[in-house]
Design an enzyme around this catalytic site. Structure first.
Site, mmCIF file in Angstrom:
data_model
loop_
_atom_site.group_PDB
_atom_site.id
_atom_site.type_symbol
_atom_site.label_atom_id
_atom_site.label_comp_id
_atom_site.label_asym_id
_atom_site.label_seq_id
_atom_site.Cartn_x
_atom_site.Cartn_y
_atom_site.Cartn_z
ATOM 1 N N ASN A 52 0.821 -1.209 0.000
ATOM 2 C CA ASN A 52 0.000 0.000 0.000
ATOM 3 C C ASN A 52 0.857 1.261 0.000
ATOM 4 O O ASN A 52 0.567 2.235 -0.703
ATOM 5 C CB ASN A 52 -0.910 0.009 1.232
ATOM 6 C CG ASN A 52 -2.108 -0.908 1.093
ATOM 7 O OD1 ASN A 52 -2.392 -1.424 0.016
ATOM 8 N ND2 ASN A 52 -2.816 -1.121 2.181
ATOM 9 N N ARG A 413 -5.118 1.966 -13.315
ATOM 10 C CA ARG A 413 -3.813 2.207 -12.716
ATOM 11 C C ARG A 413 -3.126 0.921 -12.265
ATOM 12 O O ARG A 413 -3.707 0.085 -11.580
ATOM 13 C CB ARG A 413 -3.959 3.153 -11.518
ATOM 14 C CG ARG A 413 -2.650 3.536 -10.843
ATOM 15 C CD ARG A 413 -2.882 4.569 -9.780
ATOM 16 N NE ARG A 413 -3.248 5.841 -10.357
ATOM 17 C CZ ARG A 413 -4.083 6.713 -9.781
ATOM 18 N NH1 ARG A 413 -4.652 6.409 -8.637
ATOM 19 N NH2 ARG A 413 -4.358 7.858 -10.364
ATOM 20 N N HIS A 443 -15.067 2.813 -15.379
ATOM 21 C CA HIS A 443 -14.853 2.043 -14.156
ATOM 22 C C HIS A 443 -16.046 1.148 -13.814
ATOM 23 O O HIS A 443 -15.947 0.283 -12.950
ATOM 24 C CB HIS A 443 -14.569 3.021 -13.003
ATOM 25 C CG HIS A 443 -14.151 2.372 -11.725
ATOM 26 N ND1 HIS A 443 -14.967 2.307 -10.614
ATOM 27 C CD2 HIS A 443 -12.996 1.744 -11.366
ATOM 28 C CE1 HIS A 443 -14.333 1.687 -9.636
ATOM 29 N NE2 HIS A 443 -13.148 1.330 -10.058
ATOM 30 N N TYR A 476 -11.791 -10.061 -2.282
ATOM 31 C CA TYR A 476 -12.527 -8.821 -2.039
ATOM 32 C C TYR A 476 -13.992 -9.145 -1.792
ATOM 33 O O TYR A 476 -14.552 -10.055 -2.404
ATOM 34 C CB TYR A 476 -12.473 -7.902 -3.267
ATOM 35 C CG TYR A 476 -11.128 -7.353 -3.645
ATOM 36 C CD1 TYR A 476 -9.948 -7.742 -3.006
ATOM 37 C CD2 TYR A 476 -11.021 -6.433 -4.683
ATOM 38 C CE1 TYR A 476 -8.722 -7.233 -3.381
ATOM 39 C CE2 TYR A 476 -9.794 -5.911 -5.075
ATOM 40 C CZ TYR A 476 -8.651 -6.326 -4.421
ATOM 41 O OH TYR A 476 -7.445 -5.816 -4.805
ATOM 42 N N ARG A 572 -14.462 1.831 4.315
ATOM 43 C CA ARG A 572 -13.257 1.046 4.604
ATOM 44 C C ARG A 572 -12.009 1.908 4.729
ATOM 45 O O ARG A 572 -11.215 1.731 5.638
ATOM 46 C CB ARG A 572 -13.038 0.014 3.503
ATOM 47 C CG ARG A 572 -11.829 -0.889 3.749
ATOM 48 C CD ARG A 572 -11.350 -1.545 2.474
ATOM 49 N NE ARG A 572 -10.634 -0.627 1.612
ATOM 50 C CZ ARG A 572 -10.678 -0.641 0.279
ATOM 51 N NH1 ARG A 572 -11.447 -1.497 -0.344
ATOM 52 N NH2 ARG A 572 -9.987 0.220 -0.436
ATOM 53 N N HIS A 600 -14.900 -4.206 -0.244
ATOM 54 C CA HIS A 600 -14.873 -3.506 -1.521
ATOM 55 C C HIS A 600 -16.273 -3.192 -2.048
ATOM 56 O O HIS A 600 -16.429 -2.536 -3.066
ATOM 57 C CB HIS A 600 -14.108 -4.366 -2.543
ATOM 58 C CG HIS A 600 -13.730 -3.682 -3.798
ATOM 59 N ND1 HIS A 600 -14.374 -3.909 -5.002
ATOM 60 C CD2 HIS A 600 -12.780 -2.758 -4.062
ATOM 61 C CE1 HIS A 600 -13.819 -3.174 -5.946
ATOM 62 N NE2 HIS A 600 -12.851 -2.459 -5.412
#
Length: 726
Positions: A52, A413, A443, A476, A572, A600
Site C-alpha cells: 500500500n 492504474r 470504471h 474482495y 473502509r 470492496h
C-alpha cells in the site's frame, strides 16, 4: 505558489484525504500486530502495508510533489497546502515504517523461528552455510550481475521503480593496508528480479533462508577484484508512476499508453529506502544522485520489500499457521438450474463474493458464448487476471459468430500493461475492442447479453461492484446482480451505445450514470431524506463504500444530520467527513472494517421501512468517480434481495464489534465495545459460517444479529421516529 481555492469557509469540517488514507494503512498494520491471527495471516497484512505504501508514494505523494514543483495547487476541502501535506505525510509514514519493522523484528521473526523458519543475516552464517552460499552465488547469481561504476565517466545508472539494488563503496588497492588505498568510489549492483528472493540455506533446526541481496552483499568483493570494499548495503527507490497522456491529441490511445508505460519508469524518485547500517556519507551520495530530500529517505532496519516475506511459509503444512481455506458457496437454485440465463429470465439474482462463488458470473458468460440464440455480448473490463476465464469466454463467443464488443480500460492504474495484452489478444480473435470516452476512465462493471427468444429479443444484464477478476473475487467483498428487467436493460444498452459509438446522453430510466447524473442522484436522495426529517417523518441513510471524499456530498450529509436524519456509513478507507461534530454531524457514525477480505462493496440505502430504496454501485463517493469516470449506480428492487443487502451487507457490518473501528471527529479510529447484547460479532466470520452452513443465502438472513433497526454498537439508539429499514 498559485493556489486555487474553492472559497470554502468550513475547512475545519473536513479531514485531510492523504492523512485519512494513512490512518487506513495503520488499521491494516494493526492486523499484523494482532496476536490472535495465524502467523501467515499476520505476514500477509504486513505485506499489504508495504505494498500500500508503494502505491501511495507512486501516485499520491508523487502528485503532491508535482503540484509543489509546478507552483499551482488546488486546495483540498480541508485547506492544507501541498508543502504542509508532504511534511505531515513524512512524519506519519516514518513512524508507520518504524512500527512496521518493529512488528517484523520483534514479533514475526521470533514467531517464524519458533515455527522452524529462519531468515538469516550474512553476519551469522555458519561455515557450512557460507560454503553453500558461495556455491549458490557462483552458480546462479554471479553470472547475472552487472556491477555499475559511478564516476565522471560512468553516470549514476537508471534504476527501475521498486527495484532492489546494492550500493558498494570500494577503494583501489585490494589487500594493501587501508592507509595505502586510494579514494573511495561508489558502485551499484542491481539485484536480479528474475531470481528467487529467498535463497535456501542448510540448517539442522528447520528451514533457513538468506535473502538474495544479503547473498550479493556477502560476496561484494568478488564483483570488484583489485578493490577493497569499504561498505555495502541494500537500497530501493520508488518513482512517480502515474501516466501523463493527452488523450485529445492522441491518434492511437493504445500506442500512446504503451509509450507512456516505457517512459514512466523514468519518473522522478519520490522515496529512497536505505538499509539502516548505511553511513551518512553514503546516504548523502545516494540522495544527491536520486534527487531526494532528507524527509524522503527511509532508514530500514530489516528486509526491504516485505511483500516477498509471505513466501517463507508457503510450504508449511500446519493448519494453525494459516486461516482456513476459503470454499465459496453456490446458491442451490443456481446449482440446480439447467441454464443460468433461463434462471435470470425468471428472477433477479444477487451474489455476495467471496462468500459466494464467482463461478456463476463465468458460467453466465460461458453459456452466452455457446448459446446459438445469443446474438451479442457487450462488456466493460477494468481489471482482470492474466489468464482470465472471462476474457476467454469473450474470445470463444466471437469465434462462435456472436457480435462481441468489449470496452477495455487501458488506464486502469498499475494494470495498464495487462489490459493492453488482453486488448491485443481479443482483437486478434475477432472481438471488437474499444477504449472508452476521451478524458474519462470507464470504471463501471457491466455485461449485456442479447438473446433471440421467440419472435423478439431479450436482454440479460450483470452489474457488479467489483471487477471481472476471478482472483480478486476470492479476496474482495463485492456484489453481483443479475437481472433481465426491461428498463435496466434499456439503460445498459444505451450505456454501451454511448461507450462504443456516437450518442447523446440518454434520459436514464433506472440507472444513475457518472459523469452526468450519479452525483445529482445521490444528492437528490440525501435531500429527500433531509426533507422527510424536517417534516418529522422517519429518515435514514446507510452507505457502504471504499472512500468518502466528495465535499459536495459531505456537506449534504452534514445538512441531513442537522435536519435529523440518522446516518450510518461503512467506509473502509479514506473518509474526509468528520462525524460527531456538535451542531453539524452528531447523527453521523462512520465505521471501518479491516479483516481477512478487503471490504470492496458499494451499497446504499435511503429511507425507512417500505420507503427504503436500495442501490449497488461501482463508485465511491469521490470527485473522480462522480466527474472523471464512467460509473453506474443501479437500484435493487426485488424485496428479498433488498432485504438481504440491508441485513447481510449493511446491517451485519454495522453490528461488527470485533473488527470494526469507529471514526472520531479528530480523525482517529477506536474499537467499539467487545460485546453487543451479549454477542460478539465478527461480520466476515458470520458470513463465512452462513455460506458454509447453508450454501443457500438467497433469502433474507441474520435478522437476529444484523438488522440495522437496532442501535449501532457503542452508540446511542436513534430516536423512535428515525428507525432504520426493517
Amino acid at each position: 505558489m498559485n493556489v486555487v481555492d474553492s472559497g470554502s469557509t468550513d475547512r475545519h469540517l473536513f479531514l485531510n484525504r492523504e492523512l485519512s488514507w494513512l490512518a487506513f494503512n495503520e488499521r491494516v498494520l494493526a492486523e499484523a500486530r494482532n496476536s490472535s491471527l495465524p502467523l501467515q495471516e499476520r505476514l500477509k497484512f504486513l505485506a499489504i502495508v508495504s505494498g500500500n505504501l508503494d502505491e501511495f508514494f507512486m501516485v499520491r505523494v508523487a502528485g503532491i510533489k508535482q503540484q509543489l514543483q509546478g507552483g499551482v495547487a488546488e486546495l483540498p476541502a480541508d485547506g492544507m497546502l501541498p508543502g504542509d501535506q508532504l511534511t505531515a505525510i513524512a512524519e506519519r509514514t516514518h513512524k508507520m515504517v518504524e512500527e512496521e519493522y518493529r512488528v517484523w523484528q520483534r514479533e514475526l521473526l521470533p514467531l517464524l523461528s519458533a515455527n522452524g523458519f529462519a531468515v538469516l543475516n550474512r553476519d551469522v552464517l555458519t561455515a557450512e552455510q557460507k560454503a553453500a552460499a558461495k556455491t549458490w552465488f557462483q552458480a546462479n547469481v554471479f553470472p547475472a550481475l552487472t556491477p555499475l561504476a559511478v564516476d565522471p565517466g560512468h553516470p549514476f545508472p537508471h534504476l527501475r521503480n521498486k527495484s532492489l539494488n546494492v550500493a558498494v563503496v570500494v577503494r583501489r588497492g585490494g589487500q594493501r593496508r587501508r592507509k595505502e588505498l586510494g579514494e573511495s568510489s561508489l558502485a551499484v549492483v542491481q539485484v536480479p528480479s528474475v531470481l528467487p528472493r529467498l535463497v535456501p540455506m542448510p540448517s539442522s533446526t528447520g528451514v533457513a533462508f538468506l535473502l538474495l541481496e544479503e547473498l550479493i552483499l556477502l560476496h561484494a568483493g568478488d564483483l570488484f577484484p583489485g578493490f577493497a570494499v569499504d561498505q555495502a548495503c541494500a537500497f530501493r527507490l520508488t518513482r512517480n508512476w502515474d501516466l501523463d497522456i493527452d488523450e485529445e491529441e492522441s491518434q492511437d490511445l493504445l500506442a500512446s499508453i504503451q509509450q507512456e508505460l516505457r517512459r514512466r519508469d523514468r519518473g522522478a524518485v519520490v522515496r529512497l529506502e536505505l538499509d539502516a547500517t548505511a553511513s551518512p556519507a553514503l546516504e548523502s551520495q545516494l540522495s544527491a544522485a536520486l534527487k531526494v530530500g532528507a524527509m524522503d529517505v527511509y532508514r530500514i532496519a530489516g528486509p526491504l520489500q516485505l511483500q516477498d516475506m509471505t513466501a517463507i511459509g508457503d510450504n508449511d503444512p500446519r493448519l494453525e499457521n494459516r486461516v482456513e481455506p476459503l470454499v465459496p458457496a453456490t446458491q442451490a437454485l443456481i446449482n440446480n438450474a439447467d441454464s443460468i440465463l433461463q434462471l435470470v429470465g425468471q428472477r433477479d439474482l444477487l451474489l455476495h463474493h467471496p462468500y459466494e462463488s464467482f463461478d456463476p458470473v463465468v458460467r453466465f458468460l460461458d453459456e452466452a458464448a455457446d448459446d446459438p440464440n445469443v446474438l451479442a455480448i457487450k462488456q466493460t473490463l477494468y481489471r482482470t487476471t492474466g489468464d482470465s476465464p472471462v476474457a476467454r469466454a469473450l474470445v470463444r463467443a466471437s469465434e462462435n459468430g456472436k457480435q462481441v464488443a468489449v470496452l477495455v480500460e487501458l488506464k486502469a492504474r498499475l494494470d495498464e500493461a495487462n489490459n493492453i495484452a488482453w486488448a491485443r489478444r481479443m482483437e486478434e480473435n475477432g472481438v471488437h475492442v474499444v477504449y472508452g470516452l476521451i478524458g474519462l476512465k470507464t470504471h463501471c462493471k457491466v455485461t449485456l447479453v442479447v438473446r433471440r427468444e421467440g419472435n423478439g429479443i431479450r436482454r440479460y444484464v450483470h452489474l457488479g461492484t467489483g471487477n471481472y477478476n476471478s482472483a480478486t473475487a476470492r479476496a474482495y467483498t463485492d456484489l453481483s446482480y443479475f437481472t433481465a428487467r426491461t428498463e435496466i436493460a434499456d439503460d445498459v444498452t444505451a450505456l454501451f451505445n454511448l461507450l462504443t459509438g456516437y450518442s447523446t446522453q440518454p434520459n436514464w430510466k433506472r440507472l444513475a450514470v457518472a459523469p452526468t447524473t450519479l452525483q445529482t442522484k445521490v444528492l437528490e436522495l440525501i435531500e429527500r431524506e433531509t426533507q422527510r426529517a424536517k417534516k418529522g417523518e422517519p429518515a435514514r441513510i446507510i452507505g457502504k463504500m471504499n472512500a468518502l471524499v466528495d465535499p459536495v456530498v459531505i456537506r449534504a450529509l452534514y445538512g441531513a444530520s442537522q435536519a435529523g436524519v440518522e446516518i450510518d456509513l461503512l467506509v473502509r478507507g479514506i473518509c474526509c467527513l468528520r462525524p460527531g461534530v456538535p451542531g453539524v454531524s452528531e447523527r453521523i457514525r462512520v465505521v471501518s472494517i479491516v479483516d481477512r477480505f478487503l471490504e470492496h462493496t458499494r451499497a446504499f440505502a435511503f429511507g425507512v421501512g417500505a420507503q427504503t430504496d436500495v442501490f449497488i454501485s461501482s463508485a465511491d463517493w469521490m470527485p473522480r468517480n462522480f466527474h472523471r469516470r464512467v460509473e453506474v449506480m443501479a437500484p435493487v428492487e426485488e424485496p428479498a434481495l433488498k432485504a438481504r443487502i440491508l441485513e447481510e451487507v449493511l446491517g451485519l457490518g454495522l453490528k461488527d464489534n470485533v473488527k470494526a473501528r469507529h471514526l472520531q471527529s479528530d480523525g482517529t479510529y477506536v474499537p467499539g465495545p467487545l460485546q453487543l447484547d451479549g454477542q460478539t460479532i465478527r461480520s466476515q466470520t458470520v458470513l463465512l459460517e452462513l455460506a458454509r452452513r447453508s450454501g443457500t443465502p438467497g433469502e433474507p438472513v441474520l435478522r437476529h444479529v444484523a438488522s440495522p433497526v437496532e442501535k449501532a454498537p457503542g452508540l446511542p439508539a436513534p430516536p423512535p421516529s428515525t428507525t432504520a429499514p426493517s
